[in-house]
Write a protein that holds these residues in place. Structure first.
Motif: not given
Length: 271
Positions: A58-65, A68-74, A139-145, A152-158
């Protein structure tokens, strides 16, 4: 603390430390090195919270980080959370309370974060270009997030993923000296340790000394007394601390970059 606060604290500490080394030890860095180190440290300051997973499908909950990469990082966060919980259960002592999740356990220890920093350095030295680009990308992706959470939320993980990949390629081609770039490992490790300090000023604290037992507990959390500890997400953190971190980062960065720019354009101030 929240993800954005952790990322800002990592950036502030890296720039402040760089300024101290520049003034006291004559350790100078190029603007590119400063920018890369700051971004890596900001991203590294989010790594420990990869143990806070949410609802993957559902891509809900979890930490900000974890987003970062949508379902993959979740999914990655879910795996790290389960690993952390497993280590907790295997090593807990009699007076360690039972737990149902692994948040603020393994990844919130000094051993883990020093290990991640050293592992990053060893990986880059052993495998060169692709390892360095991989570390930069992640690291750049995490920093952007963390630093630009609303964007980052508006732009989306892609978009975050593509922007990070492009930045990693461009930066790698311009990094001076050894492609292993030892500061990458240092920045990741420092970022993780700064994260621990940030969590230690909140009420929960962090089990920083694991695997060293204290008393009859292996996972004792250390932090400020509850009467003066912060509540994560309150105005003291989101307004006061973030303002302080941002101000420190801007001024330290300005003091570092201004002399370089003045010298490059042959500008002399005063007589």
């Amino acid at each position: 603390m929240m993800g954005s606060s952790h990322a800002l604290s990592g950036a502030a500490v890296w720039l402040t430390g760089s300024l101290a080394l520049d003034q006291l030890a004559g350790f100078h860095q190029t603007p590119l090195q400063l920018a890369v180190g700051t971004a890596i440290c900001a991203g590294g300051a989010l790594v420990p919270d990869l143990d806070l997973s949410g609802r993957v499908t559902r891509r809900q909950g979890g930490a900000t980080v974890a987003h970062t990469f949508g379902v993959f990082s979740l999914f990655l966060a879910e795996c790290i959370e389960k690993l952390s919980l497993g280590v907790y259960r295997l090593t807990r002592m009699k007076y360690d309370p039972p737990r149902r999740n692994g948040h603020r356990t393994l990844t919130h220890t000094i051993v883990f974060n020093v290990g991640v920093g050293y592992g990053t350095l060893a990986l880059c030295e052993a495998y060169g270009k692709w390892a360095v680009m991989g570390v930069l990308f992640f690291a750049f992706a995490l920093a952007l997030r963390g630093l630009f959470e609303r964007w980052a939320e508006r732009a989306g993980w892609l978009i975050v993923t593509l922007a990070s990949a492009g930045a990693a390629f461009i930066v790698y081609e311009r990094l001076p000296g050894d492609r292993g770039y030892p500061l990458l490992g240092v920045a990741v490790g420092v970022g993780g340790l700064i994260h621990l300090l940030g969590d230690m000023i909140t009420r929960h604290g962090s089990p920083i000394l694991w695997p060293i037992p204290t008393g009859r507990r292996m996972w004792r959390c250390f932090g400020l007394p509850h009467r003066i500890a912060l509540t994560a997400g309150d105005k003291t953190e989101t307004v006061l601390l973030r303002t302080v971190f941002a101000t420190v980062a801007v001024f330290a960065g300005a003091f570092l970059v201004a002399p370089i720019l003045l010298h490059r354009f042959d500008i002399t101030l005063g007589t």
